[in-house]
Design a protein around this motif. Structure first.
Motif, short mmCIF file in Angstrom:
data_model
loop_
_atom_site.label_atom_id
_atom_site.label_comp_id
_atom_site.label_asym_id
_atom_site.label_seq_id
_atom_site.Cartn_x
_atom_site.Cartn_y
_atom_site.Cartn_z
N LEU A 1 34.74 85.49 69.44
CA LEU A 1 34.25 86.39 68.40
C LEU A 1 35.12 86.32 67.15
O LEU A 1 34.61 86.26 66.02
CB LEU A 1 34.18 87.83 68.93
N ALA A 2 36.43 86.30 67.35
CA ALA A 2 37.34 86.24 66.21
C ALA A 2 37.15 84.94 65.44
O ALA A 2 37.12 84.92 64.20
CB ALA A 2 38.79 86.37 66.68
N ALA A 3 36.97 83.84 66.17
CA ALA A 3 36.86 82.54 65.51
C ALA A 3 35.51 82.35 64.83
O ALA A 3 35.38 81.55 63.90
CB ALA A 3 37.12 81.42 66.52
N GLN A 4 34.50 83.09 65.29
CA GLN A 4 33.21 83.04 64.57
C GLN A 4 33.39 83.52 63.14
O GLN A 4 32.76 83.01 62.21
CB GLN A 4 32.15 83.92 65.27
N ASP A 5 34.25 84.52 62.96
CA ASP A 5 34.49 85.07 61.62
C ASP A 5 35.43 84.18 60.82
O ASP A 5 35.29 84.04 59.60
CB ASP A 5 35.13 86.47 61.73
N ASP A 6 36.38 83.59 61.53
CA ASP A 6 37.53 83.01 60.86
C ASP A 6 37.50 81.48 60.85
O ASP A 6 38.21 80.85 60.06
CB ASP A 6 38.78 83.47 61.64
N GLY A 7 36.70 80.89 61.73
CA GLY A 7 36.81 79.44 61.93
C GLY A 7 35.48 78.73 61.82
O GLY A 7 35.23 77.77 62.56
N TRP A 8 34.64 79.14 60.90
CA TRP A 8 33.30 78.54 60.81
C TRP A 8 33.26 77.32 59.90
O TRP A 8 32.34 76.52 59.96
CB TRP A 8 32.29 79.57 60.30
N ALA A 9 34.30 77.14 59.05
CA ALA A 9 34.25 76.06 58.06
C ALA A 9 34.62 74.72 58.71
O ALA A 9 35.10 74.65 59.84
CB ALA A 9 35.20 76.38 56.91
N TYR B 1 39.68 72.85 51.11
CA TYR B 1 39.70 74.19 50.51
C TYR B 1 40.22 75.22 51.52
O TYR B 1 40.46 74.89 52.70
CB TYR B 1 38.31 74.58 49.97
N THR B 2 40.39 76.44 51.04
CA THR B 2 41.05 77.47 51.84
C THR B 2 40.42 77.66 53.22
O THR B 2 41.09 77.67 54.24
CB THR B 2 41.02 78.82 51.08
N GLN B 3 39.08 77.80 53.24
CA GLN B 3 38.40 78.06 54.51
C GLN B 3 38.56 76.87 55.48
O GLN B 3 38.69 77.04 56.69
CB GLN B 3 36.89 78.31 54.28
N GLY B 4 38.54 75.67 54.89
CA GLY B 4 38.71 74.45 55.70
C GLY B 4 40.11 74.38 56.28
O GLY B 4 40.30 74.00 57.44
N ARG B 5 41.10 74.75 55.46
CA ARG B 5 42.48 74.71 55.95
C ARG B 5 42.70 75.73 57.06
O ARG B 5 43.40 75.48 58.04
CB ARG B 5 43.47 74.95 54.80
N ARG B 6 42.05 76.87 56.92
CA ARG B 6 42.15 77.92 57.95
C ARG B 6 41.54 77.39 59.27
O ARG B 6 42.10 77.56 60.35
CB ARG B 6 41.42 79.18 57.48
#
Lengths: 71, 367
Positions: free
Chosen positions: B21-29, B35-40
């Motif tokens: 659940l946490a990674a659905q929010d944080d790790g979708w890119a 870019y930032t989302q990709g690096r995360r």
């Protein structure tokens, strides 16, 4: 003395059930040839013989297995 | 309803659910983007890889993620050089399918389902062998395979050993000495759709996928990153409680083995001692596996069967065939962290009556 049991077209466990029924009716020493084309028969007929203490003589041609009543 | 088919897929571990659940929010890119989302996303992927590596006792750059356990097994085989693949006769069907297009040598097993080490030794020492594949423990009957000895034989012959550890990873330790290991997150309480492939450094193995690039080791295509993160969290949690779960489940399986073995005309399969802690299989003479499976389903138990009538191919399980044991009336029970002693009590209270009534219906009682 030998006899043939035709189980062609029957799905497992029916050939094994037919074998158990028929062998019990035959005198000790009789060889029963079972004709069965279900792929599980090649495995389950020898396994039944082992569990029941009867002698599995081996395949006797395609879709054909021989069992001797020993007890 | 008691779910007794963990060997097919274990229920999602709470730690895996939370991570998912946490990674659905944080790790979708896309973790390949800068870019930032990709690096995360990249950070999450790296952390998941490091966690899996840590649990399996290998380096992070030896861990690859695939789209499923089956994909991992197939890549393990296909990445080896051309030549014969030696394998036990009781490998998972994914291994058999992977070797179908190349020369292969199946090594027999004994009645308990343990590979014949002498035959294995001869097979791996033969000329033209590219790899050997041995399952860590049978997924159908639970018998643990002599991996350490097999690894020594492979090392002596200069042949890489591929280990399908799907039933062991996150449950029991896998002996060292292998070259390539595959596993499936779904079996340890992670989500479906995450395969893990570990290739030890120095192994002659080439990624078999079209478009595989150096430095991007995973199976190409955007991987399901939230599922990978959850798989890693699930493995960490499962491994942390593996010993206590094994100590709890092993005696429950002993009880099932004992009670099933007391029933008339029931053959309990596999090694009674040197086995997986959570899995047991038995065959009931004269019964149709499908009828047994449906009867248990109606009584509230989800189980699996290796009988031909339950297979799409209508062929009996190749594992049971290789062992030379009864394949009809076959039931596999595999327990997991949510299984209780009360579930097993209820199962053992229901089973003898169900078997007797199905035998009576089929007219085979007392045969």
């Amino acid at each position: 003395m030998s006899e043939t049991l035709d189980c062609l077209g029957q799905r497992c466990p029916l050939p094994v059930i037919a074998l158990a029924r028929r062998l019990a009716e035959l005198p000790v020493g009789t060889v029963l040839r079972v004709l069965a084309d279900d792929p599980a028969a090649a495995n389950d007929i020898p396994a039944w013989c082992r569990l029941r203490g009867q002698e599995y003589l081996g395949p006797a041609g395609p879709d054909s297995y021989e069992v001797r009543r020993v007890s | 309803m008691a779910y007794f088919d963990a060997a097919a897929g274990a229920p999602l571990h709470p730690a895996a659910r939370q991570a998912l659940l946490a990674a659905q929010d944080d790790g979708w890119a896309d973790p390949g983007k800068l870019y930032t989302q990709g690096r995360r996303a990249r950070q999450l992927l790296d952390a998941a890889r490091a966690a899996v590596a840590d649990e399996l006792g290998v380096r992070a750059d030896e861990v690859l993620f695939c789209a499923s356990g089956t994909d991992a097994v197939q890549a393990a085989v296909q990445g080896c050089r051309a030549g014969t693949v030696v394998h036990s006769a009781i490998e998972h069907s994914s291994v058999l399918h992977a070797v179908a297009a190349r020369p292969a040598h199946a090594v027999p097993v004994d009645r308990l389902g343990r590979v014949d080490l002498g035959a294995f030794a001869d097979a791996v020492a033969a000329p033209g062998v590219a790899a050997a594949a041995l399952i860590s423990a049978s997924h159908e009957v639970g018998t643990v395979q002599p991996l350490a000895a097999a690894a020594q034989l492979c090392a002596a012959a200069g042949v890489p050993l591929l280990v399908d550890a799907a039933q062991s990873a996150g449950r029991v330790p896998v002996p060292d000495g292998w070259s390539v290991l595959s596993a499936s997150a779904h079996k340890w309480g992670g989500p479906a759709g995450v395969g893990v492939l570990v290739v030890r450094k120095g192994t002659r193995w080439t990624p078999p996928w079209p478009g595989a690039e150096p430095g991007r080791p995973d199976q190409p295509g955007t991987r399901n990153l939230p599922a990978i993160v959850a798989a890693a969290a699930g493995l960490r949690a499962a491994a942390a409680e593996a010993k206590s779960q094994a100590e709890r489940l092993f005696p429950l399986v002993d009880r099932i083995r004992h009670e099933a073995g007391r029933m008339p005309d029931v053959e309990v399969l596999g090694d009674p001692v040197d086995r997986l802690p959570h899995l047991v299989t038995f065959s009931c003479l004269y019964l149709d596996g499908e009828a047994l499976l449906h009867g248990l389903d109606r009584a509230g138990f989800a189980v699996s069967s290796g009988s031909s009538c339950t297979a799409a191919t209508l062929r009996p399980s190749h594992v049971l065939e290789a062992m030379g044991v009864l394949s009809h009336g076959n039931i596999r029970i595999s327990l997991h962290r949510e299984t209780t002693g009360a579930d097993v009590d209820r199962f053992l209270a229901v089973l003898p009556g169900l078997v007797a009534s199905l035998r009576a219906e089929a007219g085979v009682a007392g045969l």
